[in-house]
Design a protein around this motif. Structure first.
Motif, PDB file in Angstrom:
ATOM      1  N   SER A 292       0.945   4.259  -2.787  1.00 37.08           N
ATOM      2  CA  SER A 292       0.752   5.659  -2.391  1.00 37.08           C
ATOM      3  C   SER A 292       1.956   6.498  -2.777  1.00 37.08           C
TER       4      SER A 292
ATOM      5  N   SER B  20       0.823  -1.196   0.000  1.00 45.70           N
ATOM      6  CA  SER B  20       0.000   0.000   0.000  1.00 45.70           C
ATOM      7  C   SER B  20       0.866   1.259   0.000  1.00 45.70           C
TER       8      SER B  20
ATOM      9  N   TYR C  73       2.100   6.004   7.224  1.00 45.68           N
ATOM     10  CA  TYR C  73       2.778   4.714   7.062  1.00 45.68           C
ATOM     11  C   TYR C  73       3.999   4.563   7.980  1.00 45.68           C
TER      12      TYR C  73
ATOM     13  N   LEU D  37      -1.001  11.406   1.997  1.00 48.15           N
ATOM     14  CA  LEU D  37      -0.795  10.118   1.344  1.00 48.15           C
ATOM     15  C   LEU D  37       0.206   9.220   2.072  1.00 48.15           C
TER      16      LEU D  37
ATOM     17  N   GLU E  20       1.866   7.521  -6.378  1.00 44.97           N
ATOM     18  CA  GLU E  20       0.952   8.651  -6.568  1.00 44.97           C
ATOM     19  C   GLU E  20       1.593   9.953  -6.080  1.00 44.97           C
TER      20      GLU E  20
END
Length: 97
Positions: A21, A17, A82, A78, A24
């Motif tokens: 991200s 993931s 994380y 974004l 992007e």
């Protein structure tokens, strides 16, 4: 030329993931004034560890231009969730040999 360096520790189970991200988010950073190049490297020895390298024309292009932009707000949205711990970002300059 300035090299921005950050070691990114991504939360367990989120690597795929995160990479999506980051792809992007790459569009945002690459459109910024003073941006030259960036790359994301995945560590072979430590799972969920990445190395981010970004070349900028000047330190201010990163610290004031990018970080003060609306694009940076989207970058944060974004990517920042994380990281654990949050990365330390350092800047380097080349030594002519």
């Amino acid at each position: 030329m300035i090299l921005e360096v950050a070691i990114l520790q991504v939360r367990a189970g989120l690597a795929d993931s995160f990479e999506a991200s980051f792809k992007e988010a790459s569009q945002m950073i690459s459109s910024m004034k003073g941006y030259v190049h960036h790359e994301l490297q995945r560590c072979l020895e430590a799972q969920n560890k990445y190395l981010l390298l970004v070349k900028w024309e000047t330190l201010e292009d990163h610290t004031e231009g990018f970080r003060g932009s609306t694009e940076y707000l989207e970058w944060k949205r974004l990517l920042h969730h994380y990281y654990d711990p949050f990365p330390v970002v350092e800047h380097y300059t080349n030594i002519e040999l």
